[in-house]
Scaffold this motif. Structure first.
Motif, PDB file in Angstrom:
ATOM      1  N   PRO A 294       0.827  -1.201   0.000  1.00 59.95           N
ATOM      2  CA  PRO A 294       0.000   0.000   0.000  1.00 59.95           C
ATOM      3  C   PRO A 294       0.859   1.247   0.000  1.00 59.95           C
ATOM      4  O   PRO A 294       1.847   1.335   0.735  1.00 59.95           O
ATOM      5  N   LEU A 295       0.501   2.200  -0.819  1.00 63.31           N
ATOM      6  CA  LEU A 295       1.276   3.431  -0.951  1.00 63.31           C
ATOM      7  C   LEU A 295       0.370   4.636  -0.746  1.00 63.31           C
ATOM      8  O   LEU A 295      -0.744   4.682  -1.277  1.00 63.31           O
ATOM      9  N   GLY A 296       0.884   5.619  -0.029  1.00 67.06           N
ATOM     10  CA  GLY A 296       0.144   6.845   0.189  1.00 67.06           C
ATOM     11  C   GLY A 296       1.059   8.046   0.145  1.00 67.06           C
ATOM     12  O   GLY A 296       2.262   7.935  -0.104  1.00 67.06           O
ATOM     13  N   ASP A 344      -9.695   7.363  -1.406  1.00 63.94           N
ATOM     14  CA  ASP A 344      -8.930   7.874  -0.282  1.00 63.94           C
ATOM     15  C   ASP A 344      -7.509   8.255  -0.667  1.00 63.94           C
ATOM     16  O   ASP A 344      -6.728   8.692   0.165  1.00 63.94           O
ATOM     17  N   GLY A 345      -7.149   8.076  -1.932  1.00 60.13           N
ATOM     18  CA  GLY A 345      -5.812   8.453  -2.375  1.00 60.13           C
ATOM     19  C   GLY A 345      -4.719   7.491  -1.969  1.00 60.13           C
ATOM     20  O   GLY A 345      -3.540   7.774  -2.181  1.00 60.13           O
ATOM     21  N   VAL A 346      -5.088   6.343  -1.411  1.00 60.07           N
ATOM     22  CA  VAL A 346      -4.120   5.326  -1.007  1.00 60.07           C
ATOM     23  C   VAL A 346      -4.221   4.140  -1.957  1.00 60.07           C
ATOM     24  O   VAL A 346      -5.311   3.608  -2.177  1.00 60.07           O
ATOM     25  N   ALA A 347      -3.107   3.744  -2.536  1.00 57.96           N
ATOM     26  CA  ALA A 347      -3.094   2.603  -3.449  1.00 57.96           C
ATOM     27  C   ALA A 347      -2.955   1.324  -2.633  1.00 57.96           C
ATOM     28  O   ALA A 347      -1.855   0.885  -2.316  1.00 57.96           O
ATOM     29  N   ASP A 348      -4.095   0.735  -2.256  1.00 64.54           N
ATOM     30  CA  ASP A 348      -4.059  -0.531  -1.537  1.00 64.54           C
ATOM     31  C   ASP A 348      -4.108  -1.676  -2.547  1.00 64.54           C
ATOM     32  O   ASP A 348      -4.045  -1.461  -3.758  1.00 64.54           O
ATOM     33  N   ALA A 349      -4.230  -2.916  -2.051  1.00 68.12           N
ATOM     34  CA  ALA A 349      -4.152  -4.074  -2.938  1.00 68.12           C
ATOM     35  C   ALA A 349      -5.238  -4.056  -4.004  1.00 68.12           C
ATOM     36  O   ALA A 349      -4.987  -4.414  -5.161  1.00 68.12           O
TER      37      ALA A 349
END
Length: 357
Positions: A294-296, A344-349
């Motif tokens: 996950p990247l934020g 949410d702007g977070v690259a999760d799986a």
């Protein structure tokens, strides 16, 4: 075990509630009007079931987990459903993990017996869960021990389903973990999604979509999981370029040229070997699961480059600089909106899997 390069920004909705820590047990009670409508489960702590002390200090990590991994113990399907049996099972698992595997303590965070009794596995796991901001480093799944909560389910579920009481407690525990850590129901996986193993058995693994749906019914949100694409020798394009960047984020030194040649295949095989995935040189389910951190906002490095490459392949015009700033965040949000994902702007799986599909 490999740490993922960038911790996941927490999405936790703070739940106010009381925990009683006594007699080795953890008891939580959900408040009326909370996002999670069911009573929290009782977890019998290490002291309650008579655990040995760890052979070395248990490491408490400053970051919260971003997934749950379901296991089975691959032990006989006992017909003793008592709490005493559950406690004996926990002692047996700890003895095996410490004496045969050489681990400092039980490898998993929690265990659910066939009678539906939940016990703490590795010391301090229940207290960390109660706090909702930290996790205990574990030893239940190679490559995921600093980022995933591990739940062992007593029994062998290759040809039979878990008992209803056991499954109900699995739903309760997963829903509570999700509520505490701000996880979504689709962030529940099986051990075989990451490592080359039959765990958690064909039948329990086949129940994971229902488990996600049952957890989502408690905490809200979509339980759907779309899966991962396949990239192999001879493929070209931005998916391969992202794969190369992700492999570089884990120590490879590939030229990210978008061409899946022998060097990329060799790097995939090396990565699979390190993470105990099936070693075939093909980037499939286990490989992508292990690579996708996950990247934020604030993240940096080759994994961010992989993300930027994918966003550009979807029509954006980001500079592929490996810096997750406002432009990349806006790009992730735009893609999530277009893909009907939580924005949410977070690259999760799930965001990663949709980008790569």
């Amino acid at each position: 075990m490999n740490d993922l390069p960038t911790p996941r920004p927490r999405r936790r909705t703070v739940l106010s509630g009381a925990f009683a820590l006594g007699a080795g047990a953890v008891l939580g009670t959900a408040l009326p009007g909370s996002a999670w409508a069911a009573a929290t489960p009782v977890i019998s702590g290490c002291a309650a079931w008579g655990s040995r002390p760890p052979s070395a200090p248990v490491k408490l990590l400053a970051t919260a987990p971003h997934k749950i991994i379901v296991h089975h113990t691959a032990t006989p399907n006992s017909t003793d459903y008592s709490q005493a049996h559950a406690f004996a099972l926990s002692r047996s698992i700890q003895d095996s993990h410490m004496d045969e595997k050489g681990w400092i303590d039980s490898g998993q965070h929690f265990t659910i017996s066939r009678g539906g009794w939940i016990t703490e596995g590795r010391h301090s796991s229940a207290a960390a869960l109660a706090g909702g901001t930290q996790q205990v480093e574990s030893a239940h799944c190679t490559g995921q021990n600093t980022v995933a909560v591990g739940i062992e389910n007593e029994g062998t579920y290759s040809t039979v389903d878990p008992l209803s009481a056991q499954y109900a407690k699995l739903v309760d525990l997963c829903a509570y973990i999700c509520a505490q850590y701000g996880l979504r129901a689709y962030q529940i996986f099986g051990h075989r999604d990451f490592n080359n193993t039959e765990c958690p058995g064909d039948r329990l693994y086949a129940m994971l979509p229902q488990l996600r749906a049952d957890v989502a019914a408690r905490i809200g949100g979509s339980p759907s999981w779309s899966g991962w694409p396949v990239a192999r020798l001879g493929d070209t394009g931005e998916r391969v370029r992202s794969l190369q960047h992700l492999l570089n984020s884990r120590g490879s030194t590939l030229t990210a040229d978008g061409s899946f040649g022998p060097a990329t295949e060799s790097a995939v095989r090396a990565f699979q070997t390190t993470n105990r995935a099936g070693v075939d040189g093909v980037a499939g389910n286990q490989t992508w699961h292990q690579l996708s951190a996950p990247l934020g906002r604030g993240a940096a490095g080759d994994a961010v480059k992989a993300l930027q490459v994918q966003l550009n392949a979807r029509g954006q015009a980001l500079v592929v600089d490996g810096s997750f700033g406002s432009g990349t965040e806006a790009g992730v949000r735009a893609f999530q909106t277009s893909a009907a994902l939580p924005v949410d702007g977070v690259a999760d799986a799930r965001t990663w899997s949709r980008l790569l599909a």
